[in-house]
Motif scaffolding. Structure first.
Motif, PDB file in Angstrom:
ATOM      1  N   VAL A   1       0.862  -1.182   0.000  1.00 32.69           N
ATOM      2  CA  VAL A   1       0.000   0.000   0.000  1.00 32.69           C
ATOM      3  C   VAL A   1       0.897   1.230   0.000  1.00 32.69           C
ATOM      4  O   VAL A   1       1.807   1.346   0.827  1.00 32.69           O
ATOM      5  CB  VAL A   1      -0.934   0.012   1.226  1.00 32.69           C
TER       6      VAL A   1
ATOM      7  N   SER B   1       3.126   8.849  -5.055  1.00 34.60           N
ATOM      8  CA  SER B   1       3.391   8.436  -6.426  1.00 34.60           C
ATOM      9  C   SER B   1       4.800   8.885  -6.786  1.00 34.60           C
ATOM     10  O   SER B   1       5.362   9.783  -6.152  1.00 34.60           O
ATOM     11  CB  SER B   1       2.367   9.046  -7.388  1.00 34.60           C
TER      12      SER B   1
ATOM     13  N   ASP C   1       3.032   5.706 -11.416  1.00 34.90           N
ATOM     14  CA  ASP C   1       1.896   5.069 -10.737  1.00 34.90           C
ATOM     15  C   ASP C   1       0.894   6.121 -10.276  1.00 34.90           C
ATOM     16  O   ASP C   1       0.427   6.089  -9.145  1.00 34.90           O
ATOM     17  CB  ASP C   1       2.381   4.224  -9.558  1.00 34.90           C
TER      18      ASP C   1
ATOM     19  N   HIS D   1      -2.111   6.318 -10.947  1.00 35.89           N
ATOM     20  CA  HIS D   1      -3.366   5.659 -10.581  1.00 35.89           C
ATOM     21  C   HIS D   1      -3.414   5.274  -9.106  1.00 35.89           C
ATOM     22  O   HIS D   1      -4.500   5.081  -8.545  1.00 35.89           O
ATOM     23  CB  HIS D   1      -3.557   4.397 -11.433  1.00 35.89           C
ATOM     24  N   SER D   2      -2.248   5.173  -8.454  1.00 38.83           N
ATOM     25  CA  SER D   2      -2.229   4.752  -7.051  1.00 38.83           C
ATOM     26  C   SER D   2      -2.831   5.800  -6.122  1.00 38.83           C
ATOM     27  O   SER D   2      -3.121   5.505  -4.962  1.00 38.83           O
ATOM     28  CB  SER D   2      -0.797   4.428  -6.607  1.00 38.83           C
TER      29      SER D   2
ATOM     30  N   VAL E   1      -5.803   6.873  -6.314  1.00 41.23           N
ATOM     31  CA  VAL E   1      -7.151   6.382  -6.016  1.00 41.23           C
ATOM     32  C   VAL E   1      -7.173   4.871  -5.798  1.00 41.23           C
ATOM     33  O   VAL E   1      -8.190   4.323  -5.376  1.00 41.23           O
ATOM     34  CB  VAL E   1      -8.139   6.761  -7.143  1.00 41.23           C
ATOM     35  N   SER E   2      -6.062   4.199  -6.082  1.00 45.66           N
ATOM     36  CA  SER E   2      -5.975   2.751  -5.885  1.00 45.66           C
ATOM     37  C   SER E   2      -4.614   2.436  -5.271  1.00 45.66           C
ATOM     38  O   SER E   2      -3.695   1.976  -5.956  1.00 45.66           O
ATOM     39  CB  SER E   2      -6.147   2.027  -7.229  1.00 45.66           C
ATOM     40  N   PRO E   3      -4.467   2.700  -3.963  1.00 47.40           N
ATOM     41  CA  PRO E   3      -3.131   2.698  -3.356  1.00 47.40           C
ATOM     42  C   PRO E   3      -2.488   1.329  -3.157  1.00 47.40           C
ATOM     43  O   PRO E   3      -1.286   1.266  -2.903  1.00 47.40           O
ATOM     44  CB  PRO E   3      -3.360   3.389  -2.008  1.00 47.40           C
ATOM     45  N   MET E   4      -3.261   0.236  -3.261  1.00 42.02           N
ATOM     46  CA  MET E   4      -2.620  -1.075  -3.164  1.00 42.02           C
ATOM     47  C   MET E   4      -2.014  -1.422  -4.522  1.00 42.02           C
ATOM     48  O   MET E   4      -2.722  -1.523  -5.521  1.00 42.02           O
ATOM     49  CB  MET E   4      -3.605  -2.159  -2.741  1.00 42.02           C
TER      50      MET E   4
ATOM     51  N   GLY F   1      -0.896  -3.075  -7.640  1.00 42.43           N
ATOM     52  CA  GLY F   1      -1.113  -4.309  -8.383  1.00 42.43           C
ATOM     53  C   GLY F   1       0.145  -4.767  -9.085  1.00 42.43           C
ATOM     54  O   GLY F   1       0.309  -5.944  -9.391  1.00 42.43           O
TER      55      GLY F   1
ATOM     56  N   HIS G   1       0.333  11.475  -2.024  1.00 43.90           N
ATOM     57  CA  HIS G   1      -1.030  11.338  -2.526  1.00 43.90           C
ATOM     58  C   HIS G   1      -1.932  12.464  -2.035  1.00 43.90           C
ATOM     59  O   HIS G   1      -2.801  12.942  -2.781  1.00 43.90           O
ATOM     60  CB  HIS G   1      -1.613   9.987  -2.096  1.00 43.90           C
TER      61      HIS G   1
ATOM     62  N   THR H   1      -3.660   8.830 -16.967  1.00 42.06           N
ATOM     63  CA  THR H   1      -3.801   7.410 -16.630  1.00 42.06           C
ATOM     64  C   THR H   1      -4.482   6.651 -17.767  1.00 42.06           C
ATOM     65  O   THR H   1      -4.194   5.470 -17.988  1.00 42.06           O
ATOM     66  CB  THR H   1      -4.588   7.218 -15.322  1.00 42.06           C
TER      67      THR H   1
END
Length: 249
Positions: free
Chosen positions: A52, A56, A88, A90-91, A93-96, A98, A114, A135
């Motif tokens: 997590v 960024s 990253d 996108h992290s 809003v999507s902090p875990m 992938g 963030h 993104t």
């Protein structure tokens, strides 16, 4: 902030403006983001899959790679990131995570919290849309990457990658679509195009012999861009400038 952060944020603004109109106030707001530059050693992982994150990473210098790790420990590269990329975004809003992020070369990244990215997006809706479009551009590149690995032959995969990186380097003012640095060894290139190093070496020799492209001393010379684009089935990326040109016809 120092000169490194200023230079990196200026490159990020230039990237955002490929897809978005930002006025002077909005550009200044991005340039004023609180960021801290730090060095990252070659082959070091910055983000591990499943972690997590609270920040960024904006590339200031060097080459980074986004990757997934297979169960047997092998890595599958899914994106290369150059100066001016937030690898990253996108992290926010999507902090875990992938995917993981690692440095291919010695690199410098700027940590962007963030919270600061969320605040600027709320304050300036045009910046929020610019982040969204950025993104989306990453997602389009990832889709092309998947098609390349899933359906293209070995020669087309490398040709497509050389075209993609050439256009991106030119947009980032780091080279041209005909000539740019690509500081990867054959094993790293093989991981990026889903081939063995031996097969990758054969394809590089064939492209050189055919007078299409030459990777030598970690520098790509494109000898016949039209043919390289044809072999790689490459379509130039859509930018704000190309959209305006299309609408004016």
């Amino acid at each position: 902030m120092g000169a490194v952060e200023d230079r990196a944020l200026s490159a990020f603004v230039r990237r955002l403006r490929l897809h978005s109109d930002l006025n002077e106030e909005e550009q200044k707001a991005v340039l004023a983001l609180p960021g801290l530059a730090r060095g990252v050693a070659r082959n070091r992982e910055i983000v591990r899959p499943g972690n997590v994150t609270t920040k960024s990473y904006l590339v200031a210098d060097g080459l980074l790679v986004r990757f997934d790790r297979l169960q047997d420990g092998r890595k599958a590269n899914t994106a290369l990131h150059i100066a001016g990329d937030v690898c990253d975004l996108h992290s926010v809003v999507s902090p875990m995570a992938g995917s993981g992020v690692a440095a291919i070369t010695d690199a410098v990244v700027v940590d962007l919290p963030h919270n600061a990215l969320k605040e600027i997006a709320v304050t300036f809706p045009a910046i929020a849309l610019a982040f969204w479009r950025d993104t989306a551009a990453d997602a389009a590149a990832l889709k092309a990457w998947a098609v390349r690995l899933g359906r293209m032959n070995a020669t087309a995969r490398i040709a497509h990658l050389f075209c993609e990186m050439g256009y991106r380097m030119e947009e980032a003012q780091l080279g041209s679509r005909h000539s740019y640095d690509l500081p990867v060894n054959q094993e790293q290139l093989a991981d990026t195009v889903g081939l063995t190093p031996v097969h990758t070496n054969r394809v590089l020799k064939a492209l050189r012999k055919a007078g299409i492209a030459d990777l030598r001393a970690r520098h790509v010379h494109v000898l016949d861009l039209d043919l390289l684009m044809s072999v790689g089935e490459f379509e130039p990326p859509v930018t704000l400038a190309t959209l305006r040109e299309a609408r004016s016809r």
